[in-house]
Design an enzyme around this catalytic site. Structure first.
Site, PDB file in Angstrom:
ATOM      1  N   GLY A  69       0.903  -1.181   0.104  1.00 40.47           N
ATOM      2  CA  GLY A  69      -0.135   0.157  -0.100  1.00 40.47           C
ATOM      3  C   GLY A  69       1.073   1.220   0.067  1.00 40.47           C
ATOM      4  N   THR A  71       1.245   3.717   2.342  1.00 41.71           N
ATOM      5  CA  THR A  71       2.031   3.886   3.354  1.00 41.71           C
ATOM      6  C   THR A  71       3.330   3.184   3.624  1.00 41.71           C
ATOM      7  OG1 THR A  71       0.093   4.555   4.413  1.00 41.71           O
ATOM      8  CG2 THR A  71       1.927   4.565   5.827  1.00 41.71           C
ATOM      9  N   ASP A 125       3.313  -2.423   8.167  1.00 39.04           N
ATOM     10  CA  ASP A 125       2.337  -2.406   7.291  1.00 39.04           C
ATOM     11  C   ASP A 125       1.209  -1.064   7.586  1.00 39.04           C
ATOM     12  OD1 ASP A 125       0.890  -2.745   4.820  1.00 39.04           O
ATOM     13  OD2 ASP A 125       0.145  -4.746   5.348  1.00 39.04           O
ATOM     14  N   GLY A 126       0.637  -0.555   6.478  1.00 41.01           N
ATOM     15  CA  GLY A 126      -0.627   0.501   6.600  1.00 41.01           C
ATOM     16  C   GLY A 126      -1.810  -0.335   7.157  1.00 41.01           C
ATOM     17  N   ASP A 128      -6.360   0.531   6.499  1.00 46.85           N
ATOM     18  CA  ASP A 128      -7.286   1.424   5.915  1.00 46.85           C
ATOM     19  C   ASP A 128      -8.408   2.107   6.942  1.00 46.85           C
ATOM     20  OD1 ASP A 128      -6.759   0.791   3.336  1.00 46.85           O
ATOM     21  OD2 ASP A 128      -7.538  -1.120   3.740  1.00 46.85           O
ATOM     22  N   LYS A 138      -8.066  -3.626   6.778  1.00 48.98           N
ATOM     23  CA  LYS A 138      -7.114  -3.686   5.606  1.00 48.98           C
ATOM     24  C   LYS A 138      -7.439  -4.618   4.518  1.00 48.98           C
ATOM     25  CE  LYS A 138      -2.997  -4.752   7.005  1.00 48.98           C
ATOM     26  NZ  LYS A 138      -2.497  -3.769   5.960  1.00 48.98           N
ATOM     27  N   GLY A 139      -6.714  -3.984   3.347  1.00 46.20           N
ATOM     28  CA  GLY A 139      -7.047  -5.095   2.217  1.00 46.20           C
ATOM     29  C   GLY A 139      -7.362  -4.192   1.060  1.00 46.20           C
ATOM     30  N   GLY A 141      -6.070  -2.392  -0.838  1.00 47.93           N
ATOM     31  CA  GLY A 141      -5.016  -2.458  -1.861  1.00 47.93           C
ATOM     32  C   GLY A 141      -4.981  -3.842  -2.733  1.00 47.93           C
ATOM     33  N   GLU A 147      -0.964 -10.313   3.480  1.00 43.10           N
ATOM     34  CA  GLU A 147      -0.753  -9.338   4.453  1.00 43.10           C
ATOM     35  C   GLU A 147      -1.272 -10.179   5.785  1.00 43.10           C
ATOM     36  OE1 GLU A 147      -1.422  -4.876   2.810  1.00 43.10           O
ATOM     37  OE2 GLU A 147      -3.178  -6.089   3.706  1.00 43.10           O
TER      38      GLU A 147
END
Length: 276
Positions: A69, A71, A125-126, A128, A138-139, A141, A147
């Site tokens: 992602g 970030t 990790d970034g 959402d 998350k996800g 992306g 992940e």
């Protein structure tokens, strides 16, 4: 493998030639970022600040989970810089997507897989969405399965994000909460997923490739993604995750619950480290 310490220590301000930032670690659930004089930064600049802080926890010799992602890309760039200058050495990255793999390889970061390194020291990790319990969505992306596999295998998981990702409850942003499904009878599962969260005003949509066509988006694992859009936040993330996972044909969902060790949030007044 090197060990990781996430004890909060004093840090220098992140804005050159500006007033000192408000950098602190806290444990209580409610969060707010206090207003003070500071330069107005873009979202990418905020993400870069959070990435800089996260990379301080990386030590030579570590096995690292490399997120996916916008970030996470700042984190990978920073790792490449530190390797090239000799400030880091002997690290091994486990990428969570093909595009992260390509980015890391272009920066000469040594890469491997979970098969060869099933125990990871640290993943960065970034996210959402981040709620007050440090649970995540998350996800968006498209890399949620890899992940989750990599981050579940990590001794520590640092999340980096800007303050636009803070929500009072998961699903509260009104943006997509992804569910990865097999291609076979995907519409069958789309209808079931939408019905599961009918009381929350959920709308389910098949994610498209985004190239102007009506072709479905295909994950690195050859699956489709059904995006769930909620009018109201999810009341019980663990119960929701269990219900989603019980459906035949569902591969993984974007609720990352109880996984984050700490969350680094960059806001327009500074950087904040949130821990449980």
């Amino acid at each position: 493998m090197a060990s990781l310490s996430l004890h909060h220590t004093s840090a220098t301000p992140f804005f050159p030639r500006a007033a000192p930032l408000n950098l602190r670690t806290r444990t209580q659930k409610p969060f707010s970022i206090r207003s003070q004089s500071a330069p107005v930064l873009s979202q990418d600049e905020l993400k870069n600040l959070a990435a800089d802080k996260a990379v301080e926890s990386v030590k030579s010799g570590m096995i690292l989970g490399l997120g996916t992602g916008s970030t996470a890309a700042f984190v990978v760039d920073k790792l490449g810089q530190l390797l090239s200058t000799g400030q880091l050495s002997n690290i091994v990255g486990i990428p969570t997507s093909k595009r992260t793999q390509e980015q890391a390889a272009s920066l000469n970061i040594p890469l491997s897989t979970l098969d060869l390194h099933p125990h990871i020291d640290l993943a960065i990790d970034g996210a959402d969405e981040v709620d007050p319990n440090l649970d995540l969505v998350k996800g968006r992306g498209g890399a949620l399965l890899r992940e989750k596999m990599v981050e579940a295998a990590s001794s520590s998981f640092i999340v980096v994000a800007d303050d636009s990702k803070l929500v009072s409850g998961l699903g509260g942003s009104g943006l997509a909460m992804p569910v990865e499904v097999v291609q076979f009878c995907w519409k069958y599962n789309l209808v079931r997923l939408e019905g599961l969260f009918k009381e929350l005003g959920c709308e389910a949509k098949l994610r498209l490739a985004g190239d102007g066509s009506e072709k479905p988006y295909v994950t690195d694992n050859g699956n489709y993604i059904v995006d769930l859009y909620f009018k109201n936040p999810i009341k019980d993330g663990f119960a929701a995750g269990k219900e989603i996972s019980s459906m035949e044909g569902v591969v993984e969902h974007g609720l990352f619950l109880g996984m984050a060790t700490s969350v680094i949030i960059a806001g327009k007044t500074g950087v904040e480290v949130m821990t449980k």
